[in-house]
Design a protein around this motif. Structure first.
Motif, PDB file in Angstrom:
ATOM      1  N   ILE A  89      20.822 -42.819   5.544  1.00 49.35           N
ATOM      2  CA  ILE A  89      22.133 -43.162   4.979  1.00 49.35           C
ATOM      3  C   ILE A  89      21.953 -43.676   3.559  1.00 49.35           C
ATOM      4  O   ILE A  89      22.670 -43.266   2.639  1.00 49.35           O
ATOM      5  N   ALA A  90      20.990 -44.568   3.359  1.00 50.09           N
ATOM      6  CA  ALA A  90      20.734 -45.128   2.032  1.00 50.09           C
ATOM      7  C   ALA A  90      20.326 -44.034   1.045  1.00 50.09           C
ATOM      8  O   ALA A  90      20.792 -44.010  -0.106  1.00 50.09           O
ATOM      9  N   ILE A  91      19.484 -43.113   1.477  1.00 48.44           N
ATOM     10  CA  ILE A  91      19.046 -42.013   0.612  1.00 48.44           C
ATOM     11  C   ILE A  91      20.234 -41.132   0.239  1.00 48.44           C
ATOM     12  O   ILE A  91      20.407 -40.757  -0.927  1.00 48.44           O
ATOM     13  N   THR A  92      21.057 -40.806   1.228  1.00 51.42           N
ATOM     14  CA  THR A  92      22.222 -39.955   0.986  1.00 51.42           C
ATOM     15  C   THR A  92      23.192 -40.627   0.026  1.00 51.42           C
ATOM     16  O   THR A  92      23.725 -39.983  -0.885  1.00 51.42           O
ATOM     17  N   ALA A  97      27.151 -39.194  -2.527  1.00 51.36           N
ATOM     18  CA  ALA A  97      27.692 -38.805  -1.229  1.00 51.36           C
ATOM     19  C   ALA A  97      28.925 -37.920  -1.338  1.00 51.36           C
ATOM     20  O   ALA A  97      29.710 -37.833  -0.407  1.00 51.36           O
ATOM     21  N   GLU A  98      29.096 -37.252  -2.477  1.00 49.38           N
ATOM     22  CA  GLU A  98      30.277 -36.393  -2.621  1.00 49.38           C
ATOM     23  C   GLU A  98      30.261 -35.309  -1.550  1.00 49.38           C
ATOM     24  O   GLU A  98      29.282 -34.592  -1.394  1.00 49.38           O
ATOM     25  N   GLY A  99      31.361 -35.216  -0.826  1.00 48.46           N
ATOM     26  CA  GLY A  99      31.497 -34.184   0.198  1.00 48.46           C
ATOM     27  C   GLY A  99      30.784 -34.517   1.501  1.00 48.46           C
ATOM     28  O   GLY A  99      30.776 -33.717   2.415  1.00 48.46           O
ATOM     29  N   LYS A 100      30.168 -35.669   1.581  1.00 51.92           N
ATOM     30  CA  LYS A 100      29.429 -36.038   2.791  1.00 51.92           C
ATOM     31  C   LYS A 100      30.024 -37.260   3.476  1.00 51.92           C
ATOM     32  O   LYS A 100      29.367 -37.907   4.282  1.00 51.92           O
TER      33      LYS A 100
END
Length: 122
Positions: A89-92, A97-100
């Motif tokens: 989660i931290a990496i993403t 985090a656009e679109g995620k």
């Protein structure tokens, strides 16, 4: 179809382990019911009782203990999977985090359910 992202894999791993843990709880309850029924039948000395009922009771009790022994290591696995998911989660989030958003929401929910299970005491 695109391959699953590391975040999706980590989320699915936590969800699978939480589901597995719930199945073990159902199995535990089922085994306890069978043992109780068998103990009642043995105590009542029913005439139609199988001659190897005490042996079957011992086998059921052994299976129950084996099922109980699964919970500790399984909770450790869940804790590890939750930690890995939190890292993903931290990496993403740090990568943008656009679109995620939906994927992150599902991951956060999996973290919460994993933490609840990992913190339970038997």
């Amino acid at each position: 179809m695109a391959p699953p992202t590391p975040l999706e894999r980590a989320t699915n791993s936590v969800l699978r382990l939480v589901k597995e843990e719930s199945y073990y709880h159902k199995e535990l309850a089922h085994q306890e019911t069978r043992i109780s029924k068998l103990q009642t039948e043995i105590a009542a000395a029913k005439p139609d009782l199988d001659s190897n009922a005490p042996y079957m009771l011992k086998q059921e009790q052994t299976a129950l203990e084996e099922t109980k022994a699964v919970f500790g290591p399984l909770r450790d696995k869940i804790s590890e999977a939750v930690q890995n998911l939190e890292e993903q989660i931290a990496i993403t989030e740090s990568d943008g985090a656009e679109g995620k958003e939906e994927e992150l929401k599902k991951a956060r929910e999996a973290v919460e359910s994993g933490k609840k299970v990992a913190e339970q005491e038997e």
